[in-house]
Design a protein around this motif. Structure first.
Motif, short mmCIF file in Angstrom:
data_model
loop_
_atom_site.label_atom_id
_atom_site.label_comp_id
_atom_site.label_asym_id
_atom_site.label_seq_id
_atom_site.Cartn_x
_atom_site.Cartn_y
_atom_site.Cartn_z
N ASP A 58 0.82 -1.21 0.00
CA ASP A 58 0.00 0.00 0.00
C ASP A 58 0.86 1.26 0.00
N SER A 59 1.94 1.24 0.74
CA SER A 59 2.86 2.39 0.76
C SER A 59 3.47 2.61 -0.62
N TYR A 105 -9.04 8.84 0.49
CA TYR A 105 -9.86 8.03 -0.43
C TYR A 105 -9.38 6.58 -0.45
N TYR A 106 -8.07 6.39 -0.55
CA TYR A 106 -7.50 5.04 -0.66
C TYR A 106 -7.81 4.21 0.58
N TYR A 107 -7.58 4.78 1.74
CA TYR A 107 -7.79 4.02 2.97
C TYR A 107 -9.23 4.05 3.47
N GLY A 108 -10.03 4.98 2.98
CA GLY A 108 -11.41 5.08 3.41
C GLY A 108 -12.38 4.51 2.41
N PRO A 136 -16.39 -2.44 7.51
CA PRO A 136 -16.61 -1.17 8.22
C PRO A 136 -16.95 -0.03 7.25
N SER A 137 -17.51 1.04 7.81
CA SER A 137 -17.83 2.21 7.00
C SER A 137 -16.54 2.91 6.57
N ALA A 138 -16.65 3.78 5.58
CA ALA A 138 -15.48 4.53 5.11
C ALA A 138 -14.93 5.40 6.24
N GLY A 139 -15.81 6.00 7.03
CA GLY A 139 -15.38 6.81 8.17
C GLY A 139 -14.62 6.00 9.21
N LYS A 140 -15.08 4.79 9.46
CA LYS A 140 -14.40 3.90 10.41
C LYS A 140 -13.01 3.55 9.89
N PHE A 141 -12.89 3.30 8.57
CA PHE A 141 -11.59 3.00 7.98
C PHE A 141 -10.64 4.18 8.10
N VAL A 142 -11.14 5.37 7.81
CA VAL A 142 -10.28 6.56 7.89
C VAL A 142 -9.79 6.76 9.32
#
Length: 183
Positions: A58-59, A105-108, A136-142
């Motif tokens: 990912d990095s 965007y990528y992580y969420g 999980p939701s995008a917010g939870k991922f972020v």
């Protein structure tokens, strides 16, 4: 005038034959199936090495995206600003905002689609909620990726605790209520 004609709310008798109502034929039930949550009970948890390799991939993905952005904004700042300090700072801020938006965007949002980033897909692992195994939701991922991982890194014990945990959860997983499983 007839009394029945004066009061429209009164039913009138007619000479039409009375037909009994027919029972309605049962219609097939059309329902949208609810998404089936897969429980994390019995799931094979992803090990520290596969998670670490996924993070490296990912990095590298984000690095490949961000290097051209850095070069473009550096050149614009150099040629447009001709060494002007304020133009250089402005280009740096705009670049930082764009690169942050890409990372969010990528992580969420991207990861919210199926619980995987490109690195996690390559390593065949997925992040799910501990409670019910759903994505999980995008917010939870972020929040998990930026806030909780920062806490894990700052406490030093956040990442190594995954080695000794039964579900292989690092501190940021426990705080976010997530677990990484093999797929």
């Amino acid at each position: 005038m007839d009394q029945d004609q004066d009061n429209p709310s009164m039913p009138t008798l007619s000479s039409a034959p009375v037909v009994a109502p027919t029972p309605a034929t049962p219609q097939p039930s059309v329902t949208t199936p609810m998404p089936v949550a897969t429980s994390t009970v019995g799931a094979e948890y992803a090990g520290v090495l596969s998670r670490w390799l996924a993070n490296i991939i990912d990095s590298l993905v984000l690095f490949a995206i961000n290097v051209p952005i850095f070069i473009i904004f550096s050149l614009v700042g150099l040629f447009v600003g001709k060494g002007d300090f304020l133009i250089g700072i402005l280009m740096w801020v705009v670049q930082l905002v764009i690169q942050s938006a890409i990372a969010i965007y990528y992580y969420g949002a991207y990861q919210h689609k199926n619980g995987q980033t490109i690195g996690r897909k390559a390593m065949h692992v997925k992040t799910v909620l501990t409670v019910d195994g759903t994505t999980p939701s995008a917010g939870k991922f972020v929040t998990r990726e930026f806030v909780f991982k920062l806490i894990s890194a700052l406490t030093i014990i956040g990442y190594p605790m995954a080695i000794f945990d039964a579900k292989k959860q690092a501190l940021h997983d426990k705080l976010a209520g997530t677990v990484v499983i093999k797929v």
